[in-house]
Enzyme design. Structure first.
Site, PDB file in Angstrom:
ATOM      1  N   ALA A 208     -16.500  34.823 -22.791  1.00  0.00           N
ATOM      2  CA  ALA A 208     -17.274  35.170 -21.609  1.00  0.00           C
ATOM      3  C   ALA A 208     -15.956  35.578 -20.574  1.00  0.00           C
ATOM      4  O   ALA A 208     -14.946  34.990 -20.617  1.00  0.00           O
ATOM      5  CB  ALA A 208     -18.142  34.385 -21.126  1.00  0.00           C
TER       6      ALA A 208
ATOM      7  N   GLY B 194     -18.020  33.289 -26.210  1.00  0.00           N
ATOM      8  CA  GLY B 194     -18.991  34.269 -26.416  1.00  0.00           C
ATOM      9  C   GLY B 194     -18.620  35.474 -27.383  1.00  0.00           C
ATOM     10  O   GLY B 194     -19.187  36.241 -28.104  1.00  0.00           O
TER      11      GLY B 194
ATOM     12  N   GLU C 163     -19.487  34.262 -30.867  1.00  0.00           N
ATOM     13  CA  GLU C 163     -20.720  34.293 -31.000  1.00  0.00           C
ATOM     14  C   GLU C 163     -21.391  35.792 -31.253  1.00  0.00           C
ATOM     15  O   GLU C 163     -21.977  35.796 -32.010  1.00  0.00           O
ATOM     16  CB  GLU C 163     -21.608  33.825 -29.488  1.00  0.00           C
ATOM     17  CG  GLU C 163     -21.180  32.317 -29.332  1.00  0.00           C
ATOM     18  CD  GLU C 163     -22.134  31.737 -28.070  1.00  0.00           C
ATOM     19  OE1 GLU C 163     -21.706  32.388 -26.854  1.00  0.00           O
ATOM     20  OE2 GLU C 163     -23.083  31.135 -28.229  1.00  0.00           O
TER      21      GLU C 163
ATOM     22  N   GLU D  65     -16.070  26.313 -25.853  1.00  0.00           N
ATOM     23  CA  GLU D  65     -16.746  26.212 -24.470  1.00  0.00           C
ATOM     24  C   GLU D  65     -16.548  24.693 -23.973  1.00  0.00           C
ATOM     25  O   GLU D  65     -16.682  24.493 -22.888  1.00  0.00           O
ATOM     26  CB  GLU D  65     -18.152  26.412 -24.710  1.00  0.00           C
ATOM     27  CG  GLU D  65     -18.482  27.873 -24.824  1.00  0.00           C
ATOM     28  CD  GLU D  65     -18.463  28.617 -26.141  1.00  0.00           C
ATOM     29  OE1 GLU D  65     -17.751  28.055 -26.987  1.00  0.00           O
ATOM     30  OE2 GLU D  65     -18.746  29.523 -26.267  1.00  0.00           O
TER      31      GLU D  65
HETATM   32  N1  CAA Z   1     -11.998  35.514 -19.064  1.00  0.00           N
HETATM   33  C1  CAA Z   1     -10.985  35.895 -18.017  1.00  0.00           C
HETATM   34  N2  CAA Z   1      -9.686  35.660 -18.184  1.00  0.00           N
HETATM   35  C2  CAA Z   1      -9.183  35.030 -19.114  1.00  0.00           C
HETATM   36  C3  CAA Z   1     -10.093  34.407 -20.033  1.00  0.00           C
HETATM   37  C4  CAA Z   1     -11.463  34.673 -20.206  1.00  0.00           C
HETATM   38  N3  CAA Z   1     -12.282  34.200 -20.923  1.00  0.00           N
HETATM   39  N4  CAA Z   1      -9.239  33.954 -21.000  1.00  0.00           N
HETATM   40  C5  CAA Z   1      -7.834  33.963 -20.579  1.00  0.00           C
HETATM   41  N5  CAA Z   1      -7.856  34.920 -19.131  1.00  0.00           N
HETATM   42  C6  CAA Z   1      -6.811  35.170 -18.733  1.00  0.00           C
HETATM   43  C7  CAA Z   1      -5.929  33.978 -18.087  1.00  0.00           C
HETATM   44  O1  CAA Z   1      -6.648  33.534 -17.030  1.00  0.00           O
HETATM   45  C8  CAA Z   1      -4.662  34.593 -18.030  1.00  0.00           C
HETATM   46  O2  CAA Z   1      -4.694  35.241 -16.828  1.00  0.00           O
HETATM   47  P1  CAA Z   1      -3.357  35.431 -16.011  1.00  0.00           P
HETATM   48  O3  CAA Z   1      -2.345  36.265 -16.856  1.00  0.00           O
HETATM   49  O4  CAA Z   1      -3.597  36.225 -14.533  1.00  0.00           O
HETATM   50  O5  CAA Z   1      -2.894  33.724 -15.658  1.00  0.00           O
HETATM   51  C9  CAA Z   1      -4.568  35.876 -19.168  1.00  0.00           C
HETATM   52  O6  CAA Z   1      -6.123  35.835 -19.465  1.00  0.00           O
HETATM   53  C10 CAA Z   1      -3.915  35.329 -20.328  1.00  0.00           C
HETATM   54  O7  CAA Z   1      -4.486  34.007 -20.789  1.00  0.00           O
HETATM   55  P2  CAA Z   1      -3.419  32.837 -21.113  1.00  0.00           P
HETATM   56  O8  CAA Z   1      -2.254  32.677 -20.415  1.00  0.00           O
HETATM   57  O9  CAA Z   1      -4.269  31.591 -21.437  1.00  0.00           O
HETATM   58  O10 CAA Z   1      -2.714  33.505 -22.423  1.00  0.00           O
HETATM   59  P3  CAA Z   1      -2.463  33.009 -23.778  1.00  0.00           P
HETATM   60  O11 CAA Z   1      -2.146  34.068 -24.788  1.00  0.00           O
HETATM   61  O12 CAA Z   1      -1.750  31.630 -23.832  1.00  0.00           O
HETATM   62  O13 CAA Z   1      -3.940  32.471 -24.479  1.00  0.00           O
HETATM   63  C11 CAA Z   1      -6.367  32.611 -25.166  1.00  0.00           C
HETATM   64  C12 CAA Z   1      -4.975  33.334 -24.900  1.00  0.00           C
HETATM   65  C13 CAA Z   1      -6.025  31.817 -26.340  1.00  0.00           C
HETATM   66  C14 CAA Z   1      -7.397  33.543 -25.206  1.00  0.00           C
HETATM   67  C15 CAA Z   1      -6.572  31.647 -24.087  1.00  0.00           C
HETATM   68  O14 CAA Z   1      -6.503  32.519 -22.817  1.00  0.00           O
HETATM   69  C16 CAA Z   1      -8.087  30.907 -24.023  1.00  0.00           C
HETATM   70  O15 CAA Z   1      -8.109  30.037 -24.686  1.00  0.00           O
HETATM   71  N6  CAA Z   1      -8.716  31.566 -23.001  1.00  0.00           N
HETATM   72  C17 CAA Z   1     -10.008  30.792 -22.932  1.00  0.00           C
HETATM   73  C18 CAA Z   1     -11.036  31.259 -24.053  1.00  0.00           C
HETATM   74  C19 CAA Z   1     -12.291  30.496 -23.895  1.00  0.00           C
HETATM   75  O16 CAA Z   1     -12.453  29.568 -23.196  1.00  0.00           O
HETATM   76  N7  CAA Z   1     -13.439  31.184 -23.946  1.00  0.00           N
HETATM   77  C20 CAA Z   1     -14.629  30.796 -23.847  1.00  0.00           C
HETATM   78  C21 CAA Z   1     -15.244  31.131 -22.563  1.00  0.00           C
HETATM   79  S1  CAA Z   1     -16.633  30.596 -22.481  1.00  0.00           S
HETATM   80  C22 CAA Z   1     -17.945  31.330 -23.200  1.00  0.00           C
HETATM   81  O17 CAA Z   1     -17.471  32.467 -23.560  1.00  0.00           O
HETATM   82  C23 CAA Z   1     -19.390  31.013 -23.103  1.00  0.00           C
HETATM   83  C24 CAA Z   1     -20.136  31.928 -22.682  1.00  0.00           C
HETATM   84  O18 CAA Z   1     -20.763  33.033 -23.417  1.00  0.00           O
HETATM   85  C25 CAA Z   1     -20.748  31.770 -21.287  1.00  0.00           C
END
Ligand code: CAA
Length: 687
Positions: free
Chosen positions: A61, A102, A105, A125
């Protein structure tokens, strides 16, 4: 448009294109819904593939949408998923890069999942204080069984594609997932689709109900105080014990409960803070890091050996330098035992461990470091010794190479001065054990050049660390704050608290270990030796407790007694330590009194916040969030409370000010409330 729709013969492809991570924003969800409806209405389309552009499936998400606290605007992900399941045509996910949260999912709701062998998938999550809220716990459990679901979803681990395939949550691995997924989709359209994950029952029938109670008992300590891991277990149990509709509804209810929790807010603050901390003040993206092709580590003790392992694991050849072949052999033995443990825990295969070991070589001669791009000094914390090492490194390393020190307290500038390249000198403070602890506290010296700083921050990412850039002062960010915490723990003992009480309060707060148990672990002789080298302002004093402990041979775990008695690795009350503490109180003329848990918590944590405010005002940390990241990943502050600076704001900074006002008269002027703390209290923010 953040989604593209095109046809490959009779298979429609929906590609999500929302850089940087293809997050499932409102626009993406709308695009998916439109694409699904278009495919449903087109008789020429027999099946559908969902994929991600730019080499990645969605990483979840959109975190900003969750952080806003408002309900998601429709169509929400649940509705998109319901549309996939009602489509009447097979849908296959083609996964490259990552499929997380998500995003995964969405993939789990498809009829099949085809992934590149380098892809990683998972439901992280829990790291944001959430549980999957669009059927993730239910579908994962139905595909992989409850045992695997508990293990994977409660930790938020991202699974390598091969492991995910073995667990059954991926159907096939392919070099080119998109054409393979198109072929699968076409075959499913012809042969009739396989059942959806939500319809499968075979892994959830006849599950032993003891599984869940045993899991809860085994994880009671690990997840103490947290909400999301327990709700994940509840949702997985519901998948096995309730009807399908009821179990899906319960997952949703738990998701909403977690979304509203303070823990979710704190963990999202940590997510943002970790990413902000990577940005170095005054160093723009135009500064390119120096490429690191080969590294050296000086000193093969526990830290040095651990750092060498980090380089080897990151595919960077590393030369370990120590004073003698005997010292080198001991270092290699340490390294081999690290790999033996890693193998035992299944984190690396034998082939990977052997390949990593081959990247490490030893030397006793600085002259053999002529090819390295960076050297990290990790010798004993003795300024003269470190200066001698830096002189040697400066003499023998190529002119472009960076000289880094793993010191935890010493002055970076005085080390830079003994070299002819102060602009290439920097601190890289790792935490023990270096191959486990996530934090890398980098330290900028007065002369450190932007490229030097950019290089160590980029290096941290390659080594799998979470970096923060600190300024140069005694103890940098972390150890400078720790000083106050340690001092205060002993003052509480002098006034009437017991070690069990002090540690119990801190452990109940969420730290893995209290300050006195930590002292016993590090060694009270070591603690006392460090203290002897430090001077306090004239209006402050050290408690004599630590010195007495060290002098009486109560060294902690290594002598089986210190603040506690140790038997078979377990800690017990130590009446002799208590007698020592009481005799110190008597000698100081302090009448011991009952001290409440609330007072202990305030007196240990409020000074951390106050010192953090000074660190911020002095520019030693660029942001309050940097301090939180340091304390969470280096010192065991519970992430779900957001770190000391975030927690201070939730606690109420006026309470912190009151504690400092109370302590300053007895503890010294340095303990008075910092002006930055007072200003932040007035504004309600550290910014
Ligand atoms: N939404 C919005 N922005 C996101 C994002 C997300 N889910 N995940 C990463 N970003 C953004 C970061 O904030 C970062 O932004 P900036 O460049 O402005 O700082 C940019 O994307 C790059 O991210 P990283 O610096 O973390 O890059 P990375 O290559 O080191 O890692 C990644 C990439 C593995 C995808 C890592 O960003 C990550 O683990 N992200 C989170 C994933 C996550 O937790 N997903 C679950 C969200 S909750 C959900 O999905 C449940 C639901 O339905 C409600």
């Amino acid at each position: 448009m953040p989604t593209h729709y095109f046809c490959d013969g009779d298979v429609a492809v929906l590609s999500i294109d929302n850089p940087p991570v293809n997050a499932l924003s409102l626009e993406v969800r709308r695009g998916l819904m439109e694409g699904l409806n278009r495919a449903a209405g087109d008789a020429a389309v027999r099946a559908l593939v969902i994929t991600g552009a730019n080499g990645s499936f969605p990483a979840g998400a959109d975190i900003r949408e969750i952080a806003s606290g408002a309900a998601f605007e429709p169509p929400i992900l649940l509705e998109v998923i319901a549309r996939i399941e009602s489509l009447g045509k097979p849908v296959v996910a083609a996964i490259e890069g990552v499929a997380l949260g998500g995003g995964f999912e969405l993939a789990l709701a498809c009829h099949a999942r085809i992934a590149a062998s380098g892809a990683r998938v998972g439901l992280p999550e829990v790291k944001l204080g959430l549980i999957p809220g669009a059927g993730g716990t239910q579908r994962f459990t139905r595909l992989a069984g409850p045992q695997a679901a508990l293990e994977v979803i409660s930790t938020g681990e991202a699974l390598a594609a091969a492991r995910a395939r073995a667990l059954g949550v991926l159907d096939a691995l392919a070099d080119a997932p998109l054409p393979e997924a198109v072929a699968w989709a076409r075959r499913l359209a012809k042969e009739g689709p396989v059942p959806l994950a939500s319809e499968r029952e075979e892994k959830i029938t006849a599950v032993d109900p003891q599984l869940f109670s045993a899991w809860r008992a085994a994880h009671a300590r690990k997840f103490k105080g947290q909400l999301a891991p327990w709700r994940i277990a509840d949702a997985i149990e519901a998948a096995c014990t309730r009807g399908r509709a009821e179990a899906f509804a319960l997952e949703r209810q738990y998701y909403l409960e977690c979304r509203e929790s303070p823990q979710r807010k704190a963990l999202m603050h940590v997510f943002d803070a970790e990413r902000a901390a990577r940005k170095i003040e005054g160093v723009g993206p135009q500064v390119t890091p120096l490429p690191i092709r080969r590294a050296a580590v000086v000193g093969g003790g526990t830290m040095g050996a651990g750092i060498a392992v980090l380089f080897a694991n990151a595919d960077i050849p590393v030369t370990l330098l120590d004073v003698s072949t005997a010292a080198l052999e001991a270092a290699m033995e340490r390294i081999r035992s690290v790999y033996a443990q890693t193998l035992e825990r299944g984190r690396l295969s034998r082939v990977q461990a052997d390949a990593a070991l081959r990247r490490i070589c030893g030397t006793t001669d600085y002259a053999s470091l002529g090819q390295v791009d960076i050297a990290i000094e990790a010798v004993f914390e003795d300024p003269a010794l470190k200066r001698a090492v830096f002189e040697q490194l400066d003499r023998h390393l190529p002119a472009h190479a960076i000289l880094a020190t793993n010191t935890s307290t010493l002055d970076i500038d005085s080390l830079a001065q003994v070299t002819g390249r102060p602009q290439q000198v920097v601190g890289t403070h790792f935490f023990s054990p270096a191959h486990v602890m996530k934090l890398m506290e980098n330290v900028r010296g007065t002369a450190s050049a932007p490229q030097t700083l950019a290089t160590v921050m980029a290096l941290a990412k390659r080594l799998g660390k979470i970096p923060v850039m600190a300024g140069n002062c005694d103890g940098f960010i972390g150890n400078r704050m720790l000083l106050y915490y340690g001092v205060e723990a002993e003052r509480l003992l002098e006034e009437g608290a017991t070690p069990e009480q002090v540690d119990g309060v801190i452990e109940a707060f969420g730290f893995a270990m209290g300050p006195l148990a930590m002292r016993d672990l590090a060694g009270n002789d070591v603690g006392w030796a460090i203290r002897r080298n430090r001077t306090l302002p004239p209006d402050e004093r050290w408690s004599p407790i630590l010195q007495r402990m060290a002098e009486e041979g109560r060294l902690g775990r290594k002598s089986d007694q210190g603040f506690y008695r140790y038997e078979g690795g377990k800690r017990h009350q130590n009446p002799e330590a208590l007698a020592l503490i009481e005799s110190v109180s008597r000698a100081l003329g302090i009448e011991r009194r009952a001290i409440s848990d609330a007072e202990i918590l305030a007196r240990l944590l409020h000074p951390l916040v106050n010192e953090g405010a000074k660190i911020l005002a002095e520019g030693i940390a660029s942001r309050a969030g940097d301090i939180d990241v340091v304390y969470i990943h280096g010192y065991g502050f519970p992430a779900y409370k957001g770190g000391p600076m975030y927690w201070g704001l939730q606690e109420g900074l006026e309470k912190v000010i009151a504690t400092m006002a109370r302590l300053a008269p007895s503890h010294g002027a340095r303990w008075a409330a910092a002006p930055r703390l007072v200003a932040a209290a007035a504004r309600g923010t550290w910014d």
